[in-house]
Design an enzyme around this catalytic site. Structure first.
Site, PDB file in Angstrom:
ATOM      1  N   ASN A  83       0.808  -1.225   0.000  1.00  0.00           N
ATOM      2  CA  ASN A  83       0.000   0.000   0.000  1.00  0.00           C
ATOM      3  C   ASN A  83       0.841   1.275   0.000  1.00  0.00           C
ATOM      4  O   ASN A  83       0.380   2.314  -0.463  1.00  0.00           O
ATOM      5  CB  ASN A  83      -0.928  -0.036   1.236  1.00  0.00           C
ATOM      6  CG  ASN A  83      -1.499   1.310   1.554  1.00  0.00           C
ATOM      7  OD1 ASN A  83      -2.414   1.794   0.868  1.00  0.00           O
ATOM      8  ND2 ASN A  83      -0.967   1.964   2.582  1.00  0.00           N
ATOM      9  N   TYR A 147       4.214   8.559 -11.521  1.00  0.00           N
ATOM     10  CA  TYR A 147       3.224   7.852 -10.696  1.00  0.00           C
ATOM     11  C   TYR A 147       2.415   6.874 -11.563  1.00  0.00           C
ATOM     12  O   TYR A 147       2.214   5.707 -11.179  1.00  0.00           O
ATOM     13  CB  TYR A 147       2.317   8.901 -10.053  1.00  0.00           C
ATOM     14  CG  TYR A 147       1.304   8.368  -9.073  1.00  0.00           C
ATOM     15  CD1 TYR A 147       1.685   7.954  -7.794  1.00  0.00           C
ATOM     16  CD2 TYR A 147      -0.050   8.303  -9.405  1.00  0.00           C
ATOM     17  CE1 TYR A 147       0.745   7.494  -6.886  1.00  0.00           C
ATOM     18  CE2 TYR A 147      -0.993   7.851  -8.497  1.00  0.00           C
ATOM     19  CZ  TYR A 147      -0.594   7.445  -7.241  1.00  0.00           C
ATOM     20  OH  TYR A 147      -1.523   6.987  -6.339  1.00  0.00           O
ATOM     21  N   LYS A 151       2.230   2.833 -11.157  1.00  0.00           N
ATOM     22  CA  LYS A 151       0.963   2.164 -10.845  1.00  0.00           C
ATOM     23  C   LYS A 151       0.563   1.193 -11.951  1.00  0.00           C
ATOM     24  O   LYS A 151      -0.061   0.160 -11.686  1.00  0.00           O
ATOM     25  CB  LYS A 151      -0.140   3.198 -10.593  1.00  0.00           C
ATOM     26  CG  LYS A 151       0.105   4.051  -9.351  1.00  0.00           C
ATOM     27  CD  LYS A 151       0.162   3.195  -8.091  1.00  0.00           C
ATOM     28  CE  LYS A 151       0.275   4.002  -6.823  1.00  0.00           C
ATOM     29  NZ  LYS A 151       0.319   3.151  -5.611  1.00  0.00           N
ATOM     30  N   ILE A 180      -9.265   9.512  -3.204  1.00  0.00           N
ATOM     31  CA  ILE A 180      -9.628   9.137  -1.834  1.00  0.00           C
ATOM     32  C   ILE A 180      -9.106  10.215  -0.875  1.00  0.00           C
ATOM     33  O   ILE A 180      -7.978  10.696  -1.039  1.00  0.00           O
ATOM     34  CB  ILE A 180      -9.017   7.751  -1.461  1.00  0.00           C
ATOM     35  CG1 ILE A 180      -9.295   6.693  -2.548  1.00  0.00           C
ATOM     36  CG2 ILE A 180      -9.527   7.280  -0.083  1.00  0.00           C
ATOM     37  CD1 ILE A 180     -10.746   6.367  -2.828  1.00  0.00           C
TER      38      ILE A 180
END
Ligand code: NAP
Length: 238
Positions: A83, A147, A151, A180
């Site tokens: 995570n 990023y 990912k 989020i």
């Protein structure tokens, strides 16, 4: 409850927004959770179930040492949640090599380091691996080449894990959250947040608990789900 009693999970970035929520979900199931954090502490109230290591996941020697210690102390590792993640956003014209390297090293190589150190143990226990990717890894995003690449790389890594270890009854899946509400997104400028909100059909940002519940579902109930990327974004069009 208590469906994970006797199991041991390592959660990287357990001190962050999503990691903390995942930890809480697992602790409710009486799982032993080991947080691998960089600097911050998750300050758990579940004494005897939550433990913490300060490990930089980009440091493979430190990762190997910490995982060995976990196995010695707790006897097993069943679940790995990759995570931990960082952003260092910039347009490609301006993106420094340091910005590129540090995001790839943390988000992608860090996950690989964790997998290398735990995989024998996870195979032995027919465990589960969840990699926290992002919708940006599926769609790309302006200012996030590093990023997005990290990912997207996690998705390839997940699918390869599923193919290599499915026959050993080890499952690996990726989760691709949208926007989020966590410390990672808190620091974004208001205009970026407003623009993001407009792209979400539910007209709200997601909560870390909503991602954590999906993680728990994939670990506990998704027993025939393997090599998948599950999007959780409230209906977002990037
Ligand atoms: P966050 O609150 O910023 O937490 C990130 C966590 O990663 C922190 O616990 C941090 O530890 C840890 N970390 C960073 N570098 C590390 C390293 N080298 N070694 C060990 N731990 C390290 O972020 P979040 O929003 O909860 O994000 C969690 C994951 O979800 C990330 O992979 C992120 O990319 C992904 N995600 C988030 C969103 C979103 O909208 N928030 C959307 C899609 C995907 P310290 O606090 O100690 O530095």
């Amino acid at each position: 409850m208590g469906r994970l009693k006797g199991k041991v999970a390592i959660v990287t970035g357990a001190s962050g927004g999503i990691g903390r929520a995942i930890t809480r979900e697992f602790l409710e199931e009486e799982c032993v959770v080991i947080g691998f954090n960089y600097v911050s502490s998750a300050e758990s109230t579940h004494e005897g179930l939550y433990y913490e290591y300060v490990v930089d996941i980009t440091d493979r020697v430190a990762v190997e040492g910490a995982v060995k210690d976990v196995i010695n102390k707790f006897g097993r590792v069943d679940i790995l949640i990759n995570n931990a993640g960082i952003t260092k956003d910039n347009l490609i014209y301006r993106m420094s090599y340091e910005e590129w390297d540090s995001v790839i090293n943390t988000n992608l190589t860090g996950a690989f380091n964790m997998i290398k150190a735990t995989i024998r143990e996870i195979v032995k226990n027919e465990g589960v691996i969840i990699n926290i990717s992002s919708v940006v890894g599926l769609e790309g995003n302006i200012g996030q080449a590093n990023y997005a690449a990290s990912k997207a790389g996690l998705i390839g890594l997940t699918k390869s894990l599923a193919k290599e270890f499915g026959r050993k009854n080890v499952r690996a899946n990726a989760i691709a959250p949208g926007f989020i509400e966590t410390p990672m997104t808190e620091k974004l400028p208001e205009d970026i947040k407003k623009a993001a909100l407009e792209k979400i059909s539910m007209k709200r940002f997601g909560k870390p608990e909503e991602v954590a519940k999906l993680v728990k579902f994939l670990v506990l109930d998704g027993t025939y789900i393997n090599g998948q990327v599950i999007v959780i974004d409230g209906g977002m069009e990037l």
